[in-house]
Write a protein that holds these residues in place. Structure first.
Motif, PDB file in Angstrom:
ATOM      1  N   ALA A  50      -7.347   0.200  -3.925  1.00  0.00           N
ATOM      2  CA  ALA A  50      -6.991   1.237  -2.951  1.00  0.00           C
ATOM      3  C   ALA A  50      -6.134   0.696  -1.808  1.00  0.00           C
ATOM      4  O   ALA A  50      -5.350   1.438  -1.200  1.00  0.00           O
ATOM      5  N   ASP A  51      -6.274  -0.599  -1.480  1.00  0.00           N
ATOM      6  CA  ASP A  51      -5.500  -1.167  -0.372  1.00  0.00           C
ATOM      7  C   ASP A  51      -4.236  -1.887  -0.852  1.00  0.00           C
ATOM      8  O   ASP A  51      -3.602  -2.624  -0.101  1.00  0.00           O
ATOM      9  N   HIS A  52      -3.870  -1.694  -2.106  1.00  0.00           N
ATOM     10  CA  HIS A  52      -2.676  -2.333  -2.658  1.00  0.00           C
ATOM     11  C   HIS A  52      -1.422  -1.689  -2.066  1.00  0.00           C
ATOM     12  O   HIS A  52      -1.403  -0.485  -1.788  1.00  0.00           O
TER      13      HIS A  52
ATOM     14  N   LEU B 212      -1.249   5.293 -10.800  1.00  0.00           N
ATOM     15  CA  LEU B 212       0.096   5.826 -10.636  1.00  0.00           C
ATOM     16  C   LEU B 212       0.912   5.614 -11.901  1.00  0.00           C
ATOM     17  O   LEU B 212       0.650   4.684 -12.678  1.00  0.00           O
TER      18      LEU B 212
ATOM     19  N   CYS C 230       6.064   3.342 -10.110  1.00  0.00           N
ATOM     20  CA  CYS C 230       6.617   1.991  -9.976  1.00  0.00           C
ATOM     21  C   CYS C 230       7.306   1.622 -11.279  1.00  0.00           C
ATOM     22  O   CYS C 230       7.231   2.352 -12.276  1.00  0.00           O
TER      23      CYS C 230
ATOM     24  N   ALA D 216      -6.355   3.291  -7.066  1.00  0.00           N
ATOM     25  CA  ALA D 216      -5.287   4.279  -7.216  1.00  0.00           C
ATOM     26  C   ALA D 216      -4.696   4.151  -8.615  1.00  0.00           C
ATOM     27  O   ALA D 216      -4.630   3.056  -9.176  1.00  0.00           O
TER      28      ALA D 216
ATOM     29  N   LYS E 181     -12.955   2.112  -4.681  1.00  0.00           N
ATOM     30  CA  LYS E 181     -11.813   3.002  -4.776  1.00  0.00           C
ATOM     31  C   LYS E 181     -10.616   2.288  -5.396  1.00  0.00           C
ATOM     32  O   LYS E 181     -10.409   1.088  -5.179  1.00  0.00           O
TER      33      LYS E 181
ATOM     34  N   ALA F 113      -0.436   1.528  -3.696  1.00  0.00           N
ATOM     35  CA  ALA F 113      -1.480   2.546  -3.873  1.00  0.00           C
ATOM     36  C   ALA F 113      -1.019   3.953  -3.536  1.00  0.00           C
ATOM     37  O   ALA F 113      -1.452   4.921  -4.156  1.00  0.00           O
ATOM     38  N   ASN F 114      -0.144   4.083  -2.560  1.00  0.00           N
ATOM     39  CA  ASN F 114       0.303   5.414  -2.142  1.00  0.00           C
ATOM     40  C   ASN F 114       1.666   5.781  -2.712  1.00  0.00           C
ATOM     41  O   ASN F 114       2.264   6.790  -2.304  1.00  0.00           O
ATOM     42  N   SER F 115       2.144   4.974  -3.658  1.00  0.00           N
ATOM     43  CA  SER F 115       3.454   5.247  -4.253  1.00  0.00           C
ATOM     44  C   SER F 115       3.343   6.342  -5.305  1.00  0.00           C
ATOM     45  O   SER F 115       2.283   6.576  -5.880  1.00  0.00           O
ATOM     46  N   ARG F 116       4.454   6.991  -5.560  1.00  0.00           N
ATOM     47  CA  ARG F 116       4.484   8.007  -6.612  1.00  0.00           C
ATOM     48  C   ARG F 116       4.686   7.403  -7.986  1.00  0.00           C
ATOM     49  O   ARG F 116       4.550   8.086  -8.995  1.00  0.00           O
TER      50      ARG F 116
END
Length: 306
Positions: free
Chosen positions: A177-179, A260, A187, A258, A256, A182-185
């Motif tokens: 979650a802290d990568h 993607l 890669c 993510a 947690k 993590a918030n990218s759409r």
């Protein structure tokens, strides 16, 4: 006329690669298997196996006879199924193989529904893998498996087996979650060159993951090798590395993470139920298959069943 029991013995020898191993599967002594094979070769009028050391391979005549044996067994199972009636009720033992830590929740939902509908049936679950499940059904070690397959959704034409696709989900990159991603759409694989990887090296997905890295121009820096996808995702959740996994595979941890998409990666994981060809005509097996497929078509969680 050829004896069906001897054909089953030849089939077991072909599958196991030795007389001793075939005897263990059939619960015969080694000498009994040898006698069956010798008698069958006498009836056939030709050599059916080539004995080299402890390993046995089939001759062309032997391979041809095993192909006929597969079709004969399908017809026998169909005949047995035709003798069953719904009036007898859905009872008895059903051996079901599942990859416990790898499948989406549809698997547990489907099996729970089967237990609810057929409370008089004894359902015994056994851990299996995507790679070994179908073979376990073919060898009569399991009655049914629900496994995953990657790539094309079309059913395979494996002799002696029948299968149905239940649903599918895409592959995703799993990161803590802290990568930074993590918030990218999404890669690219090239962005993952310096990342630590958690992989299942002996699985189809593990080999695909390594191949994707190599195609992108780098060897993955592996920090953990595990035996199932669920464990790999769990290690990602605690910050051990990254991995590629089907979107609906449970994390198996409260940590947690993510998920993607990866640019250019459109491979799907298909969930497949497999039984021996002919068994699907049994009202008992047919009812279980229908229940599993019905759950897979529910709108929650997964893609469309087929």
């Amino acid at each position: 006329m050829l004896d069906v029991r001897k054909l089953i013995t030849l089939r077991a020898i072909a599958a196991e690669g030795s007389i001793a191993a075939a005897g263990r599967v059939l619960q015969y002594t080694r000498s009994a298997v040898s006698q069956q094979l010798t008698a069958l070769e006498s009836e056939a009028g030709t050599a059916l196996v080539d004995r080299t050391g402890n390993h046995i391979t089939l001759t062309p005549a032997g391979r041809n006879l095993v192909e006929h044996a597969e079709r004969i067994l399908v017809e026998l199972r169909s005949a047995e199924a035709s003798l069953s009636t719904e009036a007898e009720g859905f009872t008895g033992l059903l051996r079901v193989g599942v990859p416990f830590h790898e499948g989406p929740r549809i698997m547990s939902r489907a099996l729970t529904e089967v237990r609810r509908r057929f409370s008089e049936m004894e359902i015994r679950l056994a851990a299996t893998t995507d790679e070994a499940g179908a073979d376990a059904v073919r060898r009569d070690q399991l009655d049914m498996v629900i496994v995953s397959r990657y790539g094309a959704a079309r059913s395979r034409t494996t002799p002696g087996l029948r299968e149905w696709v239940l649903g599918h989900d895409p592959l995703r990159l799993c990161v803590p979650a802290d990568h930074p991603l993590a918030n990218s759409r999404g890669c690219t694989m090239a962005q993952l060159r310096d990342e630590p990887w958690v992989v299942c090296p002996d699985s189809t997905l593990g080999r695909l993951t390594v191949s994707l890295c190599v195609t992108a121009g780098f060897e993955p820096r592996v920090t953990a090798t595990v035996n199932d996808i669920g464990t790999a995702i769990g290690l990602v959740g605690v910050g051990w590395g990254i991995t590629i996994a089907p979107e609906l595979t449970p994390a198996g941890t409260e940590a947690k993470l993510a998920r993607l998409p990866i640019d250019g990666l459109d491979t799907l994981r298909h969930n497949v139920v497999i039984v021996r060809d002919g068994d699907q005509l049994s009202p008992r097996i047919a009812a279980v298959i229908a229940a599993v497929r019905a759950v897979s078509e529910l709108p929650s969680e997964s893609g469309q069943g087929s």
